[in-house]
Motif scaffolding. Sequence first.
Motif, short mmCIF file in Angstrom:
data_model
loop_
_atom_site.label_atom_id
_atom_site.label_comp_id
_atom_site.label_asym_id
_atom_site.label_seq_id
_atom_site.Cartn_x
_atom_site.Cartn_y
_atom_site.Cartn_z
N GLU A 143 5.50 -9.09 19.32
CA GLU A 143 6.23 -9.86 20.33
C GLU A 143 5.23 -10.37 21.37
N GLU A 144 5.32 -11.63 21.71
CA GLU A 144 4.34 -12.22 22.62
C GLU A 144 4.35 -11.58 24.00
N ASP A 145 5.53 -11.19 24.50
CA ASP A 145 5.56 -10.56 25.82
C ASP A 145 4.85 -9.22 25.81
N PHE A 146 4.89 -8.53 24.66
CA PHE A 146 4.19 -7.25 24.56
C PHE A 146 2.68 -7.47 24.49
N GLN A 178 0.54 -23.22 18.87
CA GLN A 178 1.61 -23.01 19.85
C GLN A 178 1.52 -21.63 20.50
N THR A 179 1.31 -20.61 19.67
CA THR A 179 1.27 -19.24 20.19
C THR A 179 0.09 -19.03 21.14
N LEU A 180 -1.08 -19.45 20.71
CA LEU A 180 -2.27 -19.23 21.54
C LEU A 180 -2.26 -20.12 22.78
N SER A 181 -1.65 -21.28 22.69
CA SER A 181 -1.50 -22.13 23.87
C SER A 181 -0.63 -21.45 24.91
N ARG A 182 0.46 -20.81 24.44
CA ARG A 182 1.32 -20.08 25.37
C ARG A 182 0.58 -18.91 26.00
N LEU A 183 -0.15 -18.15 25.18
CA LEU A 183 -0.90 -17.02 25.73
C LEU A 183 -1.93 -17.48 26.76
N LYS A 184 -2.55 -18.63 26.50
CA LYS A 184 -3.52 -19.17 27.45
C LYS A 184 -2.87 -19.48 28.80
N LYS A 185 -1.61 -19.91 28.77
CA LYS A 185 -0.90 -20.21 30.01
C LYS A 185 -0.48 -18.94 30.74
N TRP A 186 -0.16 -17.90 29.97
CA TRP A 186 0.37 -16.67 30.55
C TRP A 186 -0.72 -15.73 31.06
N THR A 187 -1.95 -15.88 30.55
CA THR A 187 -3.04 -15.01 30.99
C THR A 187 -4.34 -15.78 31.04
N SER A 188 -5.16 -15.46 32.01
CA SER A 188 -6.48 -16.09 32.12
C SER A 188 -7.53 -15.33 31.34
N PHE A 189 -7.12 -14.25 30.67
CA PHE A 189 -8.04 -13.39 29.93
C PHE A 189 -8.62 -14.14 28.73
N PRO A 190 -9.92 -14.05 28.49
CA PRO A 190 -10.52 -14.72 27.33
C PRO A 190 -9.90 -14.22 26.01
N LEU A 191 -9.60 -15.16 25.13
CA LEU A 191 -8.98 -14.84 23.85
C LEU A 191 -9.93 -15.13 22.69
N GLU A 192 -9.84 -14.30 21.68
CA GLU A 192 -10.60 -14.48 20.44
C GLU A 192 -9.60 -14.56 19.30
N PHE A 193 -9.86 -15.44 18.34
CA PHE A 193 -8.98 -15.52 17.16
C PHE A 193 -9.69 -14.95 15.95
N ALA A 202 -6.71 -19.46 6.79
CA ALA A 202 -7.58 -18.86 7.80
C ALA A 202 -8.48 -19.88 8.50
N THR A 203 -9.10 -20.76 7.75
CA THR A 203 -9.97 -21.75 8.38
C THR A 203 -9.16 -22.73 9.21
N ALA A 204 -8.06 -23.23 8.66
CA ALA A 204 -7.21 -24.16 9.41
C ALA A 204 -6.66 -23.50 10.67
N ASN A 205 -6.26 -22.24 10.57
CA ASN A 205 -5.76 -21.54 11.74
C ASN A 205 -6.85 -21.35 12.79
N SER A 206 -8.07 -21.12 12.34
CA SER A 206 -9.19 -20.98 13.27
C SER A 206 -9.43 -22.27 14.04
N ILE A 207 -9.32 -23.41 13.33
CA ILE A 207 -9.48 -24.70 13.99
C ILE A 207 -8.34 -24.93 14.98
N ALA A 208 -7.12 -24.53 14.61
CA ALA A 208 -5.98 -24.65 15.51
C ALA A 208 -6.18 -23.78 16.75
#
Length: 380
Positions: A143-146, A178-193, A202-208
């Motif tokens: 769950e994204e909120d978790f 969409q998911t990582l864009s939302r997380l980027k808005k909800w937290t300033s913490f650096p994200l890794e995929f 996997a490659t297409a998702n990495s580009i996304a």
Amino acid sequence: MNGKILLADTTLRDGEQAPGVFFSPRQKVQIVKLLAQCGIKEIEAGTPSSCKTEMEAFHKIMSLGLKVRIVAWGRMTNEDLQAVKSSRVATVNLSIPLSDIQISTKLRTNRKQVLEKIKEYVGKAREMGLEVALGGEDSSRAEEDFLVEAIEVAKQEGAFRFRYADTVGILDPLRTYQTLSRLKKWTSFPLEFHGHDDFGMATANSIAAWRAGVASISATLCGLGERAGNGALEEIAFFLALRKNVDVGIDLKGLFSLCLLTSRLSKRKIPPWKSIIGEEIFLHESGIHVDGILKNPRNYEPFNPSIIGRKHRFTLGKHSGRKSVLWTYQKLGITLSEQKAKDILHKIKNFTATKKRPPSKEELFQFLTENFPHSSNIGT
């Protein structure tokens, strides 16, 4: 979107989890050195708690004194944390499941206790002087909120990054973005995929994920990894560098050569049609393609093969055309008339239909005679 991104290698950890793959300490050192020479700035080198040879490998790697962030992977247990400390690394990826299915069936616990464990072990690792990245196992089913709650706990305890792991490879590029864009808005913490390739995404998702603005992408050479493997580092690097003009800071030719070495060391053959590193990706049979290549290679080449030290090549077969025959014989020092090329093309099509392979150099010379045998009747 990022004009620059960190591409982190996890071949020696997640890649080595492929069944039957084992890199000796000497081989790990060799790969780490070459990764560093290629410009890779972060290498997840293994799991120190797994065995003695793994610890030996870490000690050898750390003694190199490379200006690269070497990362150890570990679970949130005292045993793993002590092993990480003994490995002499400065950075650890502490991983814990974040999806309800893994929390309940794998850990046999609940969300509250997971958050408490994150707080406890990130805190312990920081007290030990370690840099800590929180690894969110199975994030794509959480769950994204978790996820945000877990990120905030890790951030408060001094972690520097969160790994969003598509552990069972269920994402598609749109959902990833969409998911990582939302997380980027909800937290300033650096994200890794960190993507897996169970559905070939996997490659297409990495580009996304890059489009969504993540700070880094974790991948493996040749896409090596358990089950269907991981995101392929070379595919991601080549696409971002050559198609999106992103500063990946990587020597692409060196990365290509390292992929071939990794294939040999892991005893995993590269399919000839494999993107970027396959032996036949610049091999053309179709007459239309050969004609286009001869007029301008950019007609059918997504990037210049010289980037990886290769050239485009032609082969003769069922789909060949007259231009292919003329070109092939010209390379043999023989200039054919248009009619002779048509006659030989007919023989070539008959031959390849029967033999299921292209003709050899000797057989091409035999085609010059009128009585060369053929056993089928495929039209030109």
